[in-house]
Design an enzyme around this catalytic site. Structure first.
Site, PDB file in Angstrom:
ATOM      1  N   HIS A 157      -1.592 -16.174   7.945  1.00 26.73           N
ATOM      2  CA  HIS A 157      -1.247 -14.763   8.173  1.00 26.73           C
ATOM      3  C   HIS A 157      -2.452 -13.879   8.490  1.00 26.73           C
ATOM      4  O   HIS A 157      -2.336 -12.662   8.442  1.00 26.73           O
ATOM      5  CB  HIS A 157      -0.470 -14.175   6.990  1.00 26.73           C
ATOM      6  CG  HIS A 157       0.722 -14.986   6.604  1.00 26.73           C
ATOM      7  ND1 HIS A 157       1.736 -15.283   7.486  1.00 26.73           N
ATOM      8  CD2 HIS A 157       1.066 -15.580   5.440  1.00 26.73           C
ATOM      9  CE1 HIS A 157       2.647 -16.022   6.874  1.00 26.73           C
ATOM     10  NE2 HIS A 157       2.262 -16.224   5.638  1.00 26.73           N
ATOM     11  N   PRO A 215       0.781  -1.220   0.000  1.00 22.15           N
ATOM     12  CA  PRO A 215       0.000   0.000   0.000  1.00 22.15           C
ATOM     13  C   PRO A 215       0.820   1.282   0.000  1.00 22.15           C
ATOM     14  O   PRO A 215       1.679   1.475   0.837  1.00 22.15           O
ATOM     15  CB  PRO A 215      -0.746  -0.092   1.321  1.00 22.15           C
ATOM     16  CG  PRO A 215       0.148  -0.896   2.207  1.00 22.15           C
ATOM     17  CD  PRO A 215       1.185  -1.535   1.362  1.00 22.15           C
ATOM     18  N   GLU A 216       0.505   2.138  -0.914  1.00 23.85           N
ATOM     19  CA  GLU A 216       0.892   3.526  -0.774  1.00 23.85           C
ATOM     20  C   GLU A 216      -0.384   4.255  -0.368  1.00 23.85           C
ATOM     21  O   GLU A 216      -1.405   3.620  -0.098  1.00 23.85           O
ATOM     22  CB  GLU A 216       1.477   4.061  -2.078  1.00 23.85           C
ATOM     23  CG  GLU A 216       2.769   3.324  -2.449  1.00 23.85           C
ATOM     24  CD  GLU A 216       3.491   3.910  -3.640  1.00 23.85           C
ATOM     25  OE1 GLU A 216       3.420   5.140  -3.822  1.00 23.85           O
ATOM     26  OE2 GLU A 216       4.109   3.147  -4.381  1.00 23.85           O
ATOM     27  N   ARG A 231      19.812  20.883  -0.419  1.00 24.94           N
ATOM     28  CA  ARG A 231      19.788  19.417  -0.281  1.00 24.94           C
ATOM     29  C   ARG A 231      20.383  18.757  -1.516  1.00 24.94           C
ATOM     30  O   ARG A 231      20.050  19.097  -2.646  1.00 24.94           O
ATOM     31  CB  ARG A 231      18.341  18.934  -0.084  1.00 24.94           C
ATOM     32  CG  ARG A 231      17.650  19.528   1.142  1.00 24.94           C
ATOM     33  CD  ARG A 231      18.162  18.897   2.424  1.00 24.94           C
ATOM     34  NE  ARG A 231      17.961  17.469   2.426  1.00 24.94           N
ATOM     35  CZ  ARG A 231      16.836  16.859   2.798  1.00 24.94           C
ATOM     36  NH1 ARG A 231      15.813  17.557   3.217  1.00 24.94           N
ATOM     37  NH2 ARG A 231      16.744  15.537   2.777  1.00 24.94           N
ATOM     38  N   ARG A 270       4.292 -10.512   5.566  1.00 29.82           N
ATOM     39  CA  ARG A 270       5.656 -10.103   5.945  1.00 29.82           C
ATOM     40  C   ARG A 270       5.734  -9.498   7.345  1.00 29.82           C
ATOM     41  O   ARG A 270       6.826  -9.317   7.873  1.00 29.82           O
ATOM     42  CB  ARG A 270       6.214  -9.131   4.891  1.00 29.82           C
ATOM     43  CG  ARG A 270       6.438  -9.824   3.569  1.00 29.82           C
ATOM     44  CD  ARG A 270       6.853  -8.874   2.491  1.00 29.82           C
ATOM     45  NE  ARG A 270       8.233  -8.430   2.646  1.00 29.82           N
ATOM     46  CZ  ARG A 270       8.835  -7.602   1.809  1.00 29.82           C
ATOM     47  NH1 ARG A 270       8.176  -7.109   0.780  1.00 29.82           N
ATOM     48  NH2 ARG A 270      10.078  -7.254   2.000  1.00 29.82           N
TER      49      ARG A 270
END
Length: 269
Positions: free
Chosen positions: A90, A2-3, A150, A109
């Site tokens: 899971h 997921p983003e 930066r 995971r």
DNA sequence: AACATAACCTGGTGGC
DNA sequence: TGCCACCAGGTTATGT
């Protein structure tokens, strides 16, 4: 998995099933997520859910005395199922509802998290987060200001949660392609004008992805089990060697900040 | 402060 | 069919 768009799609999918429902039971089958799943979770039993809110890639389930905070990590998934539905591998957490349904959290995971945030407190994970990308707090002016001096690659810069939250690997690649900016260019070496475009492109790609139900690469699914349809709109992510849709040059890939990066060396400078 | 790198963990894929 | 190296949507911890 997921983003920000996938988390938002998950939120939209689960919210109608949760709000105003009472949590009858919380079942933790495996508490070994990124951080141990807190015992306080059982205090949620008997309490009604007031709202489901997203901040960055975290989901906050508001039960009055606290928020149950969920993060899906890389492989976390949320489903709404009948509480009696047999579990699969899971399936770590169930939040069982008075309706007989349950919110089931699955994460192979175990990079994800389930945390407990008492009313009036803020978890350290939720402090120091940059602005939400789809609000006016985030714009090109901010990118330009924060990037001065930066040297870090602009791709790392926009994926940094201090800069703006919710921009992960897929959409960072896509937004930089849309803006015509080479992902390795030093953040401090990009003009205000180009950052204005980049900010708008980040907003555009995230908005479009949410509308499409997110991006399904291998295992992301909306909470109804359907895939997300943004994958067909990806213009560089995962397209190494395929022709750029703008100029036909083969898409290149390289690693930046440990993440695979895709770009067109002609269109992005 | 800024930046780079390793680490957490499992499963799928592709090569041999 | 089996084994193995490698890769994956994120974030944090550590070292320079």
């Amino acid at each position: 998995m997921p983003e920000l768009p996938e988390v938002e799609v998950s939120r939209l999918g689960i919210t109608p099933w949760l709000v105003n429902e009472t949590i009858t039971r919380v079942i933790v089958r495996d508490s070994r997520l990124r951080w141990p799943v807190p015992l306080e979770l059982s205090q949620a039993e008997g309490l009604p859910i007031k709202a489901v809110v997203r901040r960055a890639k975290y989901l906050l389930i508001d039960i009055g005395i606290a928020n149950i905070v969920l993060h899906l990590g890389m492989s976390g998934k949320l489903r709404i199922v009948d509480a009696a539905t047999p579990t699969v591998k899971h399936d770590h957490i169930d939040i069982v509802l008075g309706s007989g349904k349950c919110l089931r959290y699955n994460d192979p995971r175990r990079f994800g998290a389930c945390l407990w945030q008492p009313l009036g407190t803020t978890l350290k994970q939720l402090t120091n987060l940059g602005p939400e990308p789809l609000t006016d707090e985030f714009d090109g002016e901010r990118l330009h200001m924060l990037s001065r001096g930066r040297k870090t690659p602009v791709k790392s810069f926009i994926m940094d949660n201090d800069t703006v939250v919710g921009v992960g690997n897929i959409y960072a690649n896509e937004a930089l392609f849309m803006a015509g900016i080479h992902p390795k260019r030093s953040a401090g070496n990009i003009s205000r004008e180009r950052y204005k475009h980049l900010a708008l492109d980040i907003k555009a790609v995230l908005t479009k992805a949410i509308e499409q139900g997110g991006t399904t690469l291998k295992d992301f699914a909306q909470t109804d089990g359907n895939p997300g349809y943004f994958k067909q709109h990806l213009r560089v992510y995962g397209r190494t060697g395929l022709p750029c849709e703008r100029c036909e040059t083969p898409i290149k890939s390289m690693v930046i900040g440990q993440r695979n990066t895709f770009f067109c060396s002609v269109c992005q400078r």
